[in-house]
Scaffold this active site. Structure first.
Site, PDB file in Angstrom:
ATOM      1  N   ARG A   1       3.266  20.076   7.277  1.00 35.16           N
ATOM      2  CA  ARG A   1       4.155  19.022   7.755  1.00 35.16           C
ATOM      3  C   ARG A   1       5.331  19.530   8.591  1.00 35.16           C
ATOM      4  NH1 ARG A   1       6.794  15.924   4.844  1.00 35.16           N
ATOM      5  NH2 ARG A   1       6.665  14.071   6.145  1.00 35.16           N
TER       6      ARG A   1
ATOM      7  N   GLU B   1       0.818  -1.219   0.000  1.00 30.19           N
ATOM      8  CA  GLU B   1       0.000   0.000   0.000  1.00 30.19           C
ATOM      9  C   GLU B   1       0.850   1.266   0.000  1.00 30.19           C
ATOM     10  OE1 GLU B   1      -3.757  -1.568   2.578  1.00 30.19           O
ATOM     11  OE2 GLU B   1      -2.042  -0.842   3.702  1.00 30.19           O
ATOM     12  N   PRO B   2       1.587   1.496  -1.069  1.00 30.26           N
ATOM     13  CA  PRO B   2       2.404   2.706  -1.109  1.00 30.26           C
ATOM     14  C   PRO B   2       1.543   3.961  -1.275  1.00 30.26           C
ATOM     15  CG  PRO B   2       2.460   1.599  -3.234  1.00 30.26           C
ATOM     16  CD  PRO B   2       1.706   0.692  -2.304  1.00 30.26           C
ATOM     17  N   GLY B   3       1.849   4.980  -0.506  1.00 31.38           N
ATOM     18  CA  GLY B   3       1.157   6.260  -0.663  1.00 31.38           C
ATOM     19  C   GLY B   3       2.160   7.321  -1.058  1.00 31.38           C
ATOM     20  N   ARG B   4       2.958   7.726  -0.050  1.00 32.87           N
ATOM     21  CA  ARG B   4       3.977   8.754  -0.249  1.00 32.87           C
ATOM     22  C   ARG B   4       4.858   8.470  -1.467  1.00 32.87           C
ATOM     23  NH1 ARG B   4       5.818  11.618   4.115  1.00 32.87           N
ATOM     24  NH2 ARG B   4       5.056   9.986   5.472  1.00 32.87           N
TER      25      ARG B   4
ATOM     26  N   CYS C   1      -1.463  33.491  10.959  1.00 30.89           N
ATOM     27  CA  CYS C   1      -1.240  34.131  12.249  1.00 30.89           C
ATOM     28  C   CYS C   1      -0.873  33.075  13.278  1.00 30.89           C
ATOM     29  CB  CYS C   1      -2.490  34.872  12.676  1.00 30.89           C
ATOM     30  SG  CYS C   1      -2.881  36.148  11.502  1.00 30.89           S
ATOM     31  N   GLU C   2       0.341  32.600  13.178  1.00 30.74           N
ATOM     32  CA  GLU C   2       0.800  31.461  13.977  1.00 30.74           C
ATOM     33  C   GLU C   2       2.321  31.449  13.847  1.00 30.74           C
ATOM     34  OE1 GLU C   2      -0.211  28.553  16.360  1.00 30.74           O
ATOM     35  OE2 GLU C   2      -1.879  29.215  15.103  1.00 30.74           O
TER      36      GLU C   2
END
Ligand code: PLP
Length: 432
Positions: free
Chosen positions: A331, A291-294, A362-363
């Protein structure tokens, strides 16, 4: 030079992706902008398929973990390449169905699927529902009985393997919200109950040991643990589970410090270990699902921004502020993830400045990268951040009511929009 073969620098000294000038793309479509190279995605799909052919007589299949990036066009591309699809919510399933994805080739994951989601999966003939816990199993059993159908199911197992990755994205160890524990006997009890139920067909056992993993050893260990569990099920119930799903988690290149293994090296090593265990246990080799995603979409994508200001704080740091940030790429804020960035209109020049790339939210934690080496930056420059194809758009938000950027797909010098830019009207469409 950069993370993947689809990148280059043209005669103007501009960064290109898939034969398109990134500065031109920024002008044409505006920024912030996600750009993805179609051939890089297709190549990644093909490498997985090929590794099954070369190492396992084709007795396996890759399922793209669509949480990395789910939109209709990507579902269509993955389907064309012959991969299956993983979904983890009704929304991901809905997108796939609307894209015409064959439901038979979908796995439905999640540690707390709602009753509505389970109904949706059963009513649409989803290929495999991956059960996470006993409560869910009982609920699914009952729903399948009410509908008079047999649900094809898998079971998520915690194989108890530490894959040495960032603790936030490590999910295989025993203290995890995902799956059935092996050590406590819970997994075996669940397998027995699933086999005993006439509304459930236990087709697969599943594990997923983490993400952004570069070592092959933890995958081999996981495969061996799973083969042992398969043998245990056989000994206790007489049933041979047909499929073994080893999840995803293959690492990609974000910076020069990352050295991913070729998928073929992974599959050849794991295939050997699985065949050896099958022989030792005198059982048929299982069908293997991955199940590869990235690793399907990550390296194919970049994000383009426009530099708004360069704020030099003497002897402390230089902030390069861009027109996006944690809303399109959370991330760094979440995991302190490393990224490579370049000034796209000066990509042929040396990276001489150490800067902090700051978003517009605003963080204070809204940063894309600290201490990044880039070319000399000035307002109006286009900044490109690499390896943003996975877990960027899919994790994006509308914090500060910032519209989500569009996704442009490039292929051999041409470009097209596959997800439109959100408008201010999109932002208020559910407000009453
Ligand atoms: C997230 C996830 C994947 C994909 O992981 P990557 O690191 O993106 O390859 C595969 N399977 C399951 C069950 C997942 O939760």
């Amino acid at each position: 030079m950069f993370v993947a073969d689809c990148f280059d620098v043209n005669e103007k000294g501009h960064l290109t992706i898939g034969g398109c000038d990134t500065v031109g793309l920024a002008e044409e479509y505006g920024t912030p902008l996600y750009v993805m190279d179609e051939m890089t995605i297709r190549q990644a799909c093909r490498l997985y398929q090929k590794s099954f052919q070369e190492n396992y007589d084709g007795h396996g299949m890759a399922f793209y973990a669509s949480k990395a990036l789910n939109c209709k066009e990507l579902c269509r591309i993955v389907a064309e390449e012959g991969l299956g699809l993983d979904v983890v919510s009704g929304g991901e399933l809905y997108t796939a169905l609307k894209a015409g994805f064959d439901p038979e080739k979908i796995h439905f994951h999640g540690n707390n699927k709602t009753q509505d989601e389970l109904n949706m999966a059963l009513d649409n003939g989803v290929g495999v529902i991956v059960m996470d816990n006993l409560d869910e199993m009982k609920r699914l059993d009952q729903l399948a009985a009410e509908k008079g159908v047999t649900a094809q199911v898998s079971m998520r197992i915690k194989p108890g393997i530490d894959a040495h990755t960032h603790s936030f994205i490590r999910t295989g160890q025993i203290d995890s919200k995902f799956g059935f524990a092996l050590e406590t006997g819970e997994a075996l009890e669940a397998a027995k109950a699933a086999i005993a139920s006439k509304n459930l067909n236990l087709k697969e056992i599943h594990c997923h040991i983490g993400s952004q993993i570069f070592d092959i050893d933890p995958f081999v260990l996981a495969a061996e643990v799973m083969m042992g569990f398969r043998k245990q099920i056989k000994d206790v119930t007489g049933v041979t589970v047909e499929c073994m799903n080893l999840g995803g988690g293959f690492g990609i290149k974000y910076t020069d410090r990352d050295h991913p293994q070729p998928y073929n090296a992974y599959m050849s090593t794991v295939a050997k270990a699985v065949k050896a265990k099958a022989k030792e246990y005198d059982m048929p080799v299982p069908f293997i699902c991955l199940e590869p995603g990235r690793s399907i979409v990550g390296e194919s994508g970049i994000t383009l921004y426009t530099v708004g200001s360069v704020k030099v704080i003497p002897k402390i740091r230089t902030y390069v502020s861009i027109d996006g940030g944690m809303t399109d790429n959370p991330r760094y804020a979440l995991y302190k993830s490393s990224y490579l960035a370049v000034i796209a209109d000066k990509a042929g020049q040396p990276a001489v400045e150490k800067v902090t790339i700051a978003g517009k939210c605003c963080e204070s934690g809204d940063l894309i990268q600290e201490d990044a080496m880039i070319q000399e930056a000035a307002p109006g420059d286009t900044l490109a951040v690499f390896s943003t194809g996975a877990y960027n758009y899919s994790m994006s938000s509308n914090y500060n009511r910032i519209p989500k950027p569009p996704i442009v797909m490039v292929k051999a010098g041409s470009s097209r929009v596959i997800v439109k830019r959100e408008t201010y009207d999109d932002l208020i469409k559910n407000d009453v």
